[in-house]
Design an enzyme around this catalytic site. Structure first.
Site, PDB file in Angstrom:
ATOM      1  N   MET A 161       0.851  -1.184   0.000  1.00 34.03           N
ATOM      2  CA  MET A 161       0.000   0.000   0.000  1.00 34.03           C
ATOM      3  C   MET A 161       0.886   1.233   0.000  1.00 34.03           C
ATOM      4  O   MET A 161       1.742   1.388   0.874  1.00 34.03           O
ATOM      5  CB  MET A 161      -0.885  -0.031   1.252  1.00 34.03           C
ATOM      6  CG  MET A 161      -1.761   1.174   1.450  1.00 34.03           C
ATOM      7  SD  MET A 161      -2.977   0.930   2.782  1.00 34.03           S
ATOM      8  CE  MET A 161      -1.925   0.605   4.179  1.00 34.03           C
ATOM      9  N   ARG A 294      -5.968  -1.859   9.727  1.00 36.23           N
ATOM     10  CA  ARG A 294      -6.061  -1.358  11.100  1.00 36.23           C
ATOM     11  C   ARG A 294      -6.451  -2.473  12.071  1.00 36.23           C
ATOM     12  O   ARG A 294      -5.945  -2.517  13.193  1.00 36.23           O
ATOM     13  CB  ARG A 294      -7.048  -0.189  11.156  1.00 36.23           C
ATOM     14  CG  ARG A 294      -6.452   1.079  10.584  1.00 36.23           C
ATOM     15  CD  ARG A 294      -7.443   2.212  10.419  1.00 36.23           C
ATOM     16  NE  ARG A 294      -6.729   3.412   9.958  1.00 36.23           N
ATOM     17  CZ  ARG A 294      -7.312   4.527   9.603  1.00 36.23           C
ATOM     18  NH1 ARG A 294      -8.634   4.635   9.630  1.00 36.23           N
ATOM     19  NH2 ARG A 294      -6.587   5.572   9.207  1.00 36.23           N
ATOM     20  N   TYR A 434       1.840   3.370  12.750  1.00 35.87           N
ATOM     21  CA  TYR A 434       1.413   3.238  11.350  1.00 35.87           C
ATOM     22  C   TYR A 434      -0.060   2.852  11.230  1.00 35.87           C
ATOM     23  O   TYR A 434      -0.712   2.501  12.198  1.00 35.87           O
ATOM     24  CB  TYR A 434       2.316   2.329  10.542  1.00 35.87           C
ATOM     25  CG  TYR A 434       2.575   0.902  10.947  1.00 35.87           C
ATOM     26  CD1 TYR A 434       1.782   0.191  11.827  1.00 35.87           C
ATOM     27  CD2 TYR A 434       3.673   0.228  10.382  1.00 35.87           C
ATOM     28  CE1 TYR A 434       2.050  -1.124  12.149  1.00 35.87           C
ATOM     29  CE2 TYR A 434       3.949  -1.095  10.698  1.00 35.87           C
ATOM     30  CZ  TYR A 434       3.129  -1.763  11.586  1.00 35.87           C
ATOM     31  OH  TYR A 434       3.396  -3.067  11.892  1.00 35.87           O
ATOM     32  N   GLU A 435      -0.561   2.980  10.004  1.00 33.14           N
ATOM     33  CA  GLU A 435      -1.992   2.825   9.687  1.00 33.14           C
ATOM     34  C   GLU A 435      -2.860   3.825  10.446  1.00 33.14           C
ATOM     35  O   GLU A 435      -4.001   3.541  10.798  1.00 33.14           O
ATOM     36  CB  GLU A 435      -2.461   1.392   9.962  1.00 33.14           C
ATOM     37  CG  GLU A 435      -1.801   0.339   9.103  1.00 33.14           C
ATOM     38  CD  GLU A 435      -1.938   0.614   7.613  1.00 33.14           C
ATOM     39  OE1 GLU A 435      -2.893   1.297   7.209  1.00 33.14           O
ATOM     40  OE2 GLU A 435      -1.084   0.145   6.860  1.00 33.14           O
ATOM     41  N   GLY A 436      -2.333   4.996  10.672  1.00 32.48           N
ATOM     42  CA  GLY A 436      -3.051   6.029  11.402  1.00 32.48           C
ATOM     43  C   GLY A 436      -2.648   5.996  12.860  1.00 32.48           C
ATOM     44  O   GLY A 436      -2.905   5.017  13.564  1.00 32.48           O
TER      45      GLY A 436
END
Length: 577
Positions: A161, A294, A434-436
């Site tokens: 991604m 997530r 990571y991933e927000g």
């Protein structure tokens, strides 16, 4: 370091006694029962323990390297990937239409837990590939699905991604990568992305990047972002994917942890790609992958905590230090000391409560995909959306805290590489970022998820918990959870419609409170199910009491802080920091 052990007895207990797995599968018309599920998980645990865990420390020390523009993963990783894929683990929950096994998502999520416990760097490869498959499945054309999904599902090819740029992290509206349409319907993608996990490797096969970029006519902001499928290799004259695309690895990030995982700076130089979904709607398409990731990242925190607990508990029973409380002269194993037990029980209370909550959430995802009633599918989908930021942020926060506490059990040896605890601490830290980042997850919960359905989704979830607690009021943890739920309802009402500053000031504490109540609910269900006198059931009841007595009281302090508002937090002028 002690060998990793699959928590198969706990999985069996949750499936058969706590989560009512067989009944859930019957409701969904799926021919899978707890016995089959346990057999699959047991085999997965054996693979993680015997093949992947022995590579973990070695992979951390050797790391991935960039040699002549190509990524070389630590020795043993490529062979392990091929064995992993050939055994069918890459296709566990994937759609059978593209070669997947179509098994329930709860098995996938718990496989992710074991992968994270055994070798977090390795586990990112299948996790990111699965997320890319989900985005392609949901949004790509039939031609792209037919071309890419079968080989990605099988593990012959992998996925990555590509969102982040040096000037565009959380704020994707700032991204600058461009995509120019070509006459044949493809696009030329140009730009640079950073922090791209699994961006390149030496496993063989193609690597399929999902890249966010802007078309020439794109409106400003996030509404002008499109999503493109950009493979490392393009088809040649014979149809084989042998032609190198215009993409390259500019560098590997030098990181605090997950050294074996190649985190790449990716350069796209008029790389050929194809639009996934609609033009200017790429963020919505990418969120299909991001939401899947997530959940996976939350499970990484759970997996690290479980692995660290195993190591710390084994060490505590073996290490002789200090004297017993009754005044004996001989040194005793440190497991006899109350403070060591406190640390171990804190970790265990999270790991077993989190494992149950993860399983329940995974079952909701299966309901969202397979329930025959559309209303039930929509209800389950909304519950997964509500719980996704909670699982991601709370599990990774508690996972890191658990790794630190497990390291503390080892004393000075926890700071030394040979025991492996410092690697757990370093590896666990990234999952909070990571991933927000977890602050972003908390804001997502308060700002986007609480208003779902005009508040009916969150209130329906609270009603579900309250009904269970009322049925099991005689269990000590149920009463404490009910008290914490009352506090959670009170602060939820305060936050609905709150200002941006008020929501931001409360969000992180609110998410932690939400997680504590949710896991208290799971501990109630486990305490009720654990009615026997075998070792596992007795231990469940004891740890449930610990959760009630020593963990749930945190809810009072969290609620007090939330209700204090944002005034003290926002009073200091920015220049005074």
């Amino acid at each position: 370091m002690f060998n990793y052990v699959c928590p198969i007895d706990d999985y069996r207990f949750l499936l058969a006694d706590t989560l009512r797995f067989d009944r859930e599968m019957e409701d969904l018309g799926r021919e899978v029962d707890a016995d089959l599920a346990v057999a699959v998980l047991e085999e997965a645990g054996r693979m993680c323990a015997e093949r992947l865990h022995p590579l973990n420390r070695h992979g951390d020390e050797e790391g991935s390297r960039l040699i002549d523009g190509e990524v070389v993963t630590p020795s043993g990783f490529a062979d392990a990937w091929r064995a992993f894929a050939e055994a069918g683990w890459a296709s566990l929950s994937a759609d059978p239409a593209y070669g997947g096994q179509g098994l329930p998502f709860i098995l996938q999520l718990w496989l992710d837990e074991m992968l994270s416990a055994a070798n977090l760097s390795f586990g990112l490869f299948p996790g990111l590939t699965r997320g890319a498959c989900e985005a392609i499945m949901a949004h790509a054309s039939d031609d792209l699905k037919a071309t890419y999904l079968p080989r990605m599902v099988s593990g012959e090819w992998t996925g990555a991604m590509a969102l982040t740029e040096s000037g565009a992290g959380t704020d994707l509206a700032l991204l600058k990568t461009k995509a120019v349409p070509a006459a044949d319907g493809s696009y030329a993608v140009t730009g640079q992305k950073i922090f791209i996990s699994s961006g390149d490797h030496d496993f063989g096969g193609n690597i399929v990047h999902l890249v966010l970029a802007r078309l020439p006519d794109a409106p400003p902001g996030v509404k002008g972002i499109s999503l493109f499928l950009v493979p490392k290799y393009l088809p040649g004259a014979q149809g084989n994917f042998t032609v190198r695309n215009g993409m390259s690895v500019g560098a590997l990030e030098k990181k605090m942890g997950i050294h074996a995982q190649p985190t790449c700076v990716m350069n796209y130089d008029s790389a050929t790609g194809w639009l996934v979904g609609k033009a200017h709607r790429g963020l919505a398409a990418m969120f299909t992958m991001m939401n899947a990731e997530r959940l996976m990242v939350g499970i990484q925190g759970l997996g690290i905590a479980g692995a660290a607990y195993q190591q710390a508990a084994a060490y505590a029973k073996d290490r002789l230090q200090g004297r017993s409380a009754d005044g004996g002269r001989a040194p005793v194993p440190i497991i006899e000391h109350a403070d060591v037990r406190r640390m171990l029980l804190n970790i265990r209370a999270f790991v077993e409560g989190g494992r149950a909550l993860a399983g329940w959430t995974a079952l909701q995802l299966d309901r969202a995909h397979h329930h025959p009633d559309a209303a039930e599918r929509a209800k389950a989908d909304a519950l997964v959306a509500l719980l996704t930021p909670v699982v991601k942020a709370a599990f990774t926060d508690l996972g890191f805290e658990s790794a630190v506490q497990a390291q503390q059990v080892f004393g000075g040896h926890g700071y030394i590489r040979e025991w492996g605890m410092e690697q757990y601490v370093r590896d666990a830290r990234i999952a909070q970022i990571y991933e927000g980042t977890n602050g972003v997850q908390a804001m997502d919960l308060v700002g986007r998820k609480l208003p779902l359905g005009g508040g009916s989704v969150v209130n329906g979830f609270f009603d579900l918990i309250q009904a269970d607690l009322a049925d099991h009021g005689a269990v000590p943890v149920a009463a404490r959870t009910a008290e914490a739920l009352d506090r959670l309802r009170q602060v939820t009402a305060r936050l609905q419609g709150a200002s941006v500053d008020a929501a931001g000031a409360a969000a992180v504490d609110y998410l932690r409170l939400f997680a504590l109540v949710s896991m208290g609910w799971m501990w109630t269900r486990m305490a009720v199910a654990a009615g026997g006198e075998d070792d596992l059931h007795r231990a469940k009841r004891v740890v449930a009491d610990y959760y009630a007595d020593r963990v749930l009281p945190q809810s009072e302090g969290l609620a007090t802080a939330i209700l204090a508002g944002e005034q003290a937090m926002m009073a200091l002028p920015a220049e005074a920091f």
